[in-house]
Enzyme design. Sequence first.
Site, mmCIF file in Angstrom:
data_model
loop_
_atom_site.group_PDB
_atom_site.id
_atom_site.type_symbol
_atom_site.label_atom_id
_atom_site.label_comp_id
_atom_site.label_asym_id
_atom_site.label_seq_id
_atom_site.Cartn_x
_atom_site.Cartn_y
_atom_site.Cartn_z
ATOM 1 N N ARG A 170 90.410 45.175 -40.437
ATOM 2 C CA ARG A 170 91.008 46.627 -40.767
ATOM 3 C C ARG A 170 90.330 47.989 -40.395
ATOM 4 N NH1 ARG A 170 93.355 43.583 -39.569
ATOM 5 N NH2 ARG A 170 94.660 41.912 -40.655
ATOM 6 N N CYS A 189 99.448 47.177 -46.810
ATOM 7 C CA CYS A 189 98.595 46.664 -47.992
ATOM 8 C C CYS A 189 97.715 47.793 -48.311
ATOM 9 C CB CYS A 189 97.662 45.599 -47.407
ATOM 10 S SG CYS A 189 98.511 43.949 -47.047
ATOM 11 N N GLU A 230 92.567 49.982 -48.399
ATOM 12 C CA GLU A 230 92.800 49.760 -46.835
ATOM 13 C C GLU A 230 93.824 51.118 -46.549
ATOM 14 O OE1 GLU A 230 94.579 45.988 -45.295
ATOM 15 O OE2 GLU A 230 95.864 47.190 -43.961
HETATM 16 C C1 LIG Z 1 105.883 47.144 -44.382
HETATM 17 C C2 LIG Z 1 104.457 47.131 -43.633
HETATM 18 C C3 LIG Z 1 103.986 46.208 -43.165
HETATM 19 C C4 LIG Z 1 102.513 46.346 -42.678
HETATM 20 N N1 LIG Z 1 101.934 45.216 -42.382
HETATM 21 C C5 LIG Z 1 100.640 45.042 -41.776
HETATM 22 C C6 LIG Z 1 100.118 43.971 -41.131
HETATM 23 O O1 LIG Z 1 100.636 42.863 -41.402
HETATM 24 N N2 LIG Z 1 98.695 44.028 -40.659
HETATM 25 C C7 LIG Z 1 98.157 45.322 -40.610
HETATM 26 O O2 LIG Z 1 97.102 45.446 -40.325
HETATM 27 N N3 LIG Z 1 98.955 46.422 -40.944
HETATM 28 C C8 LIG Z 1 99.901 46.491 -41.602
HETATM 29 N N4 LIG Z 1 100.568 47.720 -42.025
HETATM 30 C C9 LIG Z 1 99.846 48.854 -42.033
HETATM 31 C C10 LIG Z 1 100.037 49.616 -40.757
HETATM 32 O O3 LIG Z 1 101.399 49.392 -40.044
HETATM 33 C C11 LIG Z 1 99.079 49.489 -39.662
HETATM 34 O O4 LIG Z 1 97.888 49.894 -40.348
HETATM 35 C C12 LIG Z 1 99.240 50.325 -38.380
HETATM 36 O O5 LIG Z 1 98.353 49.963 -37.433
HETATM 37 C C13 LIG Z 1 99.212 51.964 -38.816
HETATM 38 O O6 LIG Z 1 99.576 52.639 -37.464
HETATM 39 P P1 LIG Z 1 100.044 54.243 -37.560
HETATM 40 O O7 LIG Z 1 100.092 54.572 -36.246
HETATM 41 O O8 LIG Z 1 101.133 54.091 -38.611
HETATM 42 O O9 LIG Z 1 98.697 54.965 -38.351
HETATM 43 P P2 LIG Z 1 98.996 55.984 -39.503
HETATM 44 O O10 LIG Z 1 99.325 55.636 -40.697
HETATM 45 O O11 LIG Z 1 99.608 57.083 -38.956
HETATM 46 O O12 LIG Z 1 97.213 56.356 -39.582
HETATM 47 C C14 LIG Z 1 96.396 55.379 -39.921
HETATM 48 C C15 LIG Z 1 94.975 55.807 -39.839
HETATM 49 O O13 LIG Z 1 94.723 55.805 -38.417
HETATM 50 C C16 LIG Z 1 94.415 57.202 -37.616
HETATM 51 N N5 LIG Z 1 94.911 57.361 -36.508
HETATM 52 C C17 LIG Z 1 96.402 57.390 -36.138
HETATM 53 N N6 LIG Z 1 96.243 57.501 -35.018
HETATM 54 C C18 LIG Z 1 94.989 57.732 -34.426
HETATM 55 C C19 LIG Z 1 94.731 58.106 -33.110
HETATM 56 N N7 LIG Z 1 95.629 58.096 -31.916
HETATM 57 N N8 LIG Z 1 93.564 57.882 -32.952
HETATM 58 C C20 LIG Z 1 92.505 58.005 -34.034
HETATM 59 N N9 LIG Z 1 92.915 57.613 -35.228
HETATM 60 C C21 LIG Z 1 94.179 57.625 -35.537
HETATM 61 C C22 LIG Z 1 94.787 57.970 -38.745
HETATM 62 O O14 LIG Z 1 94.276 59.425 -38.777
HETATM 63 C C23 LIG Z 1 94.629 57.402 -40.055
HETATM 64 O O15 LIG Z 1 93.242 57.559 -40.667
HETATM 65 C C24 LIG Z 1 102.005 47.625 -42.548
HETATM 66 C C25 LIG Z 1 102.618 48.664 -42.976
HETATM 67 C C26 LIG Z 1 103.793 48.723 -43.435
HETATM 68 C C27 LIG Z 1 104.406 50.125 -44.143
#
Ligand SMILES: Cc1cc2nc3c(=O)[nH]c(=O)nc-3n(C[C@H](O)[C@H](O)[C@H](O)COP(=O)(O)OP(=O)(O)OC[C@H]3O[C@@H](n4cnc5c(N)ncnc54)[C@H](O)[C@@H]3O)c2cc1C
Length: 321
Positions: free
Chosen positions: A191, A239, A314
């Site tokens: 992660r 999570c 996380e």
């Molecule tokens: C219902 C649900 C289920 C989920 N299931 C899982 C799962 O099974 N496995 C899992 O790993 N995660 C899971 N997640 C968490 C999430 O989906 C992942 O972590 C996903 O990768 C987050 O992506 P995001 O674009 O929404 O990032 P954001 O939430 O927008 O950002 C997360 C972090 O990444 C940084 N970030 C975003 N974009 C960039 C970029 N372009 N460059 C550098 N840094 C950046 C942000 O600044 C922040 O620090 C789940 C979430 C939900 C709501």
Amino acid sequence: MLSLTSWPVAALHEAELASRTYMRVGGRVRWLLEPATPAELALAWTTARERGFTPRILGGGCNLIIEDGLLEGVVIATDRLKRCFRPTLGGADIDPNEDEARVAPAEPGSDPRLIAWSGVTLQNLVQTTTALGLSGFECLAGVPGQLGGGIAMNAGGRYGEMWDSVELVRVLEPDGSIRDLPRAECTPRYRNGGLGERVVLGAVLRLKPSTPAEVRERAKQYLIEKRNVQPVTEWSAGCVFKNPDPAKSNGSSAGKLVELCGLKGRTRGDAIVSPLHGNFVINRGAATAADVLALIEEVRTTVAEKTGVVLENEVKVWRAG
Ligand SMILES: Cc1cc2nc3c(=O)[nH]c(=O)nc-3n(C[C@H](O)[C@H](O)[C@H](O)COP(=O)(O)OP(=O)(O)OC[C@H]3O[C@@H](n4cnc5c(N)ncnc54)[C@H](O)[C@@H]3O)c2cc1C
């Protein structure tokens, strides 16, 4: 004093952020910048830095809790960087000539790679790779968010993770320079994509040739499994805690520890620890970020007192002010 039109990319003043997160909590930000290309993202970043800001990057907001109130400074959203295409014969340029970029049907034996900009959603990639019969992304079926956030967080689960399919990532360094990092030069962990302060502009993804039917079947199975154990349709940030070292938690996951401590169903305002999965905190509709964050701290403290395990976040938390 900055004028409302003084940014070189689309910009919103005092933009509301809650609706841009899956948890639907949080306040506003002084400036929200919305670049549409990797070059615009780099320009937005360097302009903000020149003005003394340290921009935060917002992907899908799916692993993020934003505090209530006003966030000073700049958030750069990647929503508009939505292009996904196959490499052209000449190579794998992340920002190619407009006409050359297409997601054409995969021919047998053709290049099993895709190029995606940071704002392409993970579910778009699951669907695209499934249709092309390319394997590697089905492990992310049902995981919300975007490519950039997925790489930054190394999103994944028991069947694989984001970085398994990354061949090269194009990043913006904190000094504003652009670099292509081959997978071999990167050290993603559980992660955590290991990129530090770098911003993901896009990536070259290397998939494995398969068939649409096989990939679809695996994606379907993984999605069914996920829906059975996680509250995927409710407002959450995924999570909350990383799974602890099994040696210290007697093999229990973070969610299991929360459950063993009797915390499932615990509420604070309209925030609740999911009765389905102890590692999810849900906004039932009217929760504030303060409710969610207070509930998370209550869970962490109770688990530490009862089991001796201090759970580590996380989720990312953006503090206002
Ligand atoms: C219902 C649900 C289920 C989920 N299931 C899982 C799962 O099974 N496995 C899992 O790993 N995660 C899971 N997640 C968490 C999430 O989906 C992942 O972590 C996903 O990768 C987050 O992506 P995001 O674009 O929404 O990032 P954001 O939430 O927008 O950002 C997360 C972090 O990444 C940084 N970030 C975003 N974009 C960039 C970029 N372009 N460059 C550098 N840094 C950046 C942000 O600044 C922040 O620090 C789940 C979430 C939900 C709501």
